[in-house]
Design an enzyme around this catalytic site. Structure first.
Site, short mmCIF file in Angstrom:
data_model
loop_
_atom_site.label_atom_id
_atom_site.label_comp_id
_atom_site.label_asym_id
_atom_site.label_seq_id
_atom_site.Cartn_x
_atom_site.Cartn_y
_atom_site.Cartn_z
N ASP A 68 56.60 108.11 22.78
CA ASP A 68 55.56 108.26 21.46
C ASP A 68 56.73 107.61 20.37
O ASP A 68 56.83 108.61 19.74
CB ASP A 68 54.42 109.24 21.41
CG ASP A 68 53.10 108.54 20.60
OD1 ASP A 68 53.51 107.52 20.01
OD2 ASP A 68 52.33 109.55 19.79
N SER A 95 49.71 110.23 15.57
CA SER A 95 49.99 111.19 17.36
C SER A 95 49.01 112.77 17.00
O SER A 95 49.56 113.07 15.87
CB SER A 95 51.49 111.33 17.23
OG SER A 95 51.69 110.49 18.35
#
Length: 656
Positions: free
Chosen positions: A653, A436
């Site tokens: 996520d 990420s």
């Protein structure tokens, strides 16, 4: 007297007409037609039906694969087919015209198998996105098409096996005939065992359906043949490029998974102040690359294997790793000419292209067993590759639980010495790793930030296993002697996005390295404020072990709180007191504020980090808050959160 007589006008018109005719219809000097050079790109067939007819295949196995596992399973199923008197081909849906599926009944005893992985939050993999879109929009008639689906997913995720379930359901809706039940592979458990168990029942069902019998051929089948090059020009040899030869020397945008950008590392610093872990912050310089990203996107990096393991494999097998080779597909019609870029050396293949650190799957052991010269060792390898309960238990304990990679297996089975070319054919491809992005492109347009923890642990056999990508990234120090460390990378777009309206409040929950995308989010909210935009409340719940050890980005976060960019910074230090405190405890502690933001102020919720425990515990905390302060039953609270997910107001996520 008129200025022009009728004759003048007639002659004038005639001349003008002839001139126009000559200008428009005169014979142009025709250029010699340029015939396109017939390269692989322009001659690639998009009709899998024509290819199947041409090559006598009756089974096609499509794969939707992000990390290579579904592709690997697809290859195994297409190889299986010959044992049942059939012929199979593995196919990437991105390379073919999938509307041709309706023509499959033209081939006698034909069958389509789909190995479909689910990526992220129930999304299709990159290579099956177009197929998924087409299935959703299309109204094809699949009458007479016979199919089955094996789904690959992870139970810890909210949308477990969503893609496989959708393809299975949608094909039936469009008239296709399911000839065997949907297989469900769970990577949180034992994906390999799920696949093997499904496959064991699947093939007998296929035989029964088509009235065929197994041929009993259990022998090893080579898919590629070895060619050793002795006098090849070094400029023709791959040295780690993913796609185009010399693409790292001659970089050309656009950059993607097949053409990564070699990004120089401009920063690599340790984030933790003490303790036995190594948490790091890296910055990749993408100036002049034309790469664009948004907060919440992922950066994919192509790591390389540890040279110590590579050299040791060469030693154990007694091979010169610098031999230049090609592995060429024996099926000349196959789109996949080589298992990895060729020509290459064994060293390059084992360093850049092959996965040598994960425990090998049972199909690899099955093929390698024949090379064990000591009978007891051969028997054990065969047993682990079998589907007997005893064999499965042995594979689980000796390979998986003991975390034995291919080198450990070769070291612990001294009589097992396979030819290195067969080993290279069998090992799966080394995959890109996703992180990420820990920055905002509004603040850092030419820099992509990564936050990661270095993986290193001792196995039951006493060996130390190291994470491939994190240890490789750890060594990527920016240098001043003219040679900059660089990382092959590309961007993968994500659905993890800040609200379109900056006035919407956001609640971010990200312990450990789960803080990464929220560094980008907070930077962006700060930038919006600087632009004079009205920005809603920005609330962060972060967690780490000890305040004085691993409070990542402490100075930056406290500064954001001081300047009002962060409305509230809530930090759980799990081990700074006798009783452990986690992010879900802090959520419940501030439940009134949380419920107001969510229920009254239209807040968007974001969760990032561990899927197995943290994400589930945080979701339960939201259920409890909705029950207590919203006066809802448990079922209503679950439904309330599910509706937020559907509206895009509860995003995750997560990884396991």
């Amino acid at each position: 007297m008129p200025f022009f007589s009728n004759l003048d006008i007639f002659l004038f018109s005639l001349i003008a007409g002839l001139l126009v005719y000559w200008l428009i219809f005169r014979k142009k000097v025709e250029p010699i037609p340029e015939f396109k050079k017939l390269d692989a790109q322009t001659t690639k067939e998009t009709s899998f039906i024509d290819k199947m007819k041409k090559t006598g295949k009756n089974i096609v196995v499509f794969y939707g694969s992000q990390t290579g596992t579904a592709e690997e399973f697809s290859n195994r199923l297409s190889k299986d087919a010959h044992r049942y008197g059939m012929k199979g081909m593995s196919a990437d849906p991105e390379e073919y015209d999938m509307s041709e599926l309706s023509r499959l009944p033209e081939i006698e005893n034909s069958l389509a198998i789909f190995c479909m992985a689910t990526y992220g939050e129930g999304d299709p993999t990159d290579n099956s996105q177009d197929f998924y879109d087409w299935l959703q929009e299309g109204d094809a008639d699949f009458t007479g098409v016979k199919y089955t689906v094996f789904a690959l997913g992870n139970k810890t995720y909210e949308h477990y096996n969503a893609m496989g379930k959708y393809v299975d359901k949608r094909l039936a809706e469009l008239g296709a005939q399911r000839i065997f039940d949907l297989g469900m592979g769970d990577d949180d458990g034992n994906l390999e065992e799920d696949f093997v168990s499904w496959r064991e029942q699947f093939w007998p069902a296929v035989c029964e359906h088509f009235g065929v019998e197994a041929t009993g051929e259990e022998s090893s089948i080579r898919q590629y043949e070895l060619k050793v090059h002795s006098d090849l020009n070094m400029n023709k040899i791959y040295t780690g490029e993913v796609g185009r030869l010399k693409s790292f020397e001659n970089q050309k945008p656009p950059f993607d998974s097949k053409n990564p950008f070699l990004a120089p590392v401009s920063v690599n610093r340790k984030l933790d102040k003490a303790g036995d872990r190594h948490l790091m912050h890296l910055e990749l310089d993408v100036t002049c690359s034309k790469i664009r990203y948004d907060s919440g996107d992922h950066v994919a990096v192509y790591p390389i294997n540890d040279s110590v393991i590579v050299n040791r494999i060469g030693e154990v097998l007694g091979v010169d790793l610098d031999t230049v080779i090609s592995l060429n597909n024996l099926d000349e019609e196959s789109n996949k000419k080589h298992p990895f870029p060729c020509p290459s050396t064994y060293r390059t293949a084992l360093t850049h292209y092959l996965d040598i650190t994960n425990p090998p799957r049972t199909n690899v052991l099955y093929e390698l067993a024949q090379y064990a010269t000591e009978p007891k060792e051969q028997e054990n390898v065969r047993k682990m590759a079998s589907s007997s309960p005893e064999g499965k238990a042995l594979y689980q304990s000796w390979v998986l639980d003991s975390c034995r990679n291919i080198l450990a297996i070769l070291e612990d089975l001294p009589s097992l010495r396979p030819p290195i070319d067969h080993l290279c054919e069998l090992l799966p491809r080394l995959q890109a790793r996703y992180y990420s992005i820990a920055s905002s492109s509004k603040v850092h347009p030419n820099s992509i930030h990564i936050c990661a923890v270095v993986v290193e642990y001792e196995t039951k056999t006493g060996r130390v296993n190291k994470g491939v990508a994190t240890n490789w990234l750890k060594s990527k120090m920016p240098t001043d002697n003219g040679h900059k460390a660089s990382v092959p990378m590309y961007i993968r777009k994500s659905q993890f996005r800040l609200p379109f309206k900056s006035t919407n409040p956001v609640i971010m929950v990200g312990p450990g390295t789960g803080i990464a995308p929220f560094m980008g989010f907070v930077q962006e909210r700060g930038w919006l404020k600087e632009q004079g935009k009205e920005v809603g409340e920005t609330v962060l719940y972060y967690g780490c072990r000890h305040k004085n050890e691993d409070f990542l980005y402490q100075e930056e976060l406290e500064e954001f709180e001081k300047t009002g960019v962060l409305t509230a910074l809530n930090v759980a230090f799990s081990r700074d007191q006798a009783e452990k405190v986690y992010v879900q405890h802090l959520l419940k502690k501030s439940k009134e504020a949380v419920w107001r933001l969510v229920h009254t102020d239209n807040a968007h919720i974001y969760i990032c980090g561990d899927a197995r425990n943290m994400a589930r515990d945080v979701q339960n905390a939201f259920y409890e808050i909705a029950e207590e302060l919203g006066g809802l039953s448990r079922a209503q609270a679950v439904d309330y959160i599910k509706k937020l997910m559907t509206k895009g107001r509860y995003s995750q996520d997560v990884w396991s």
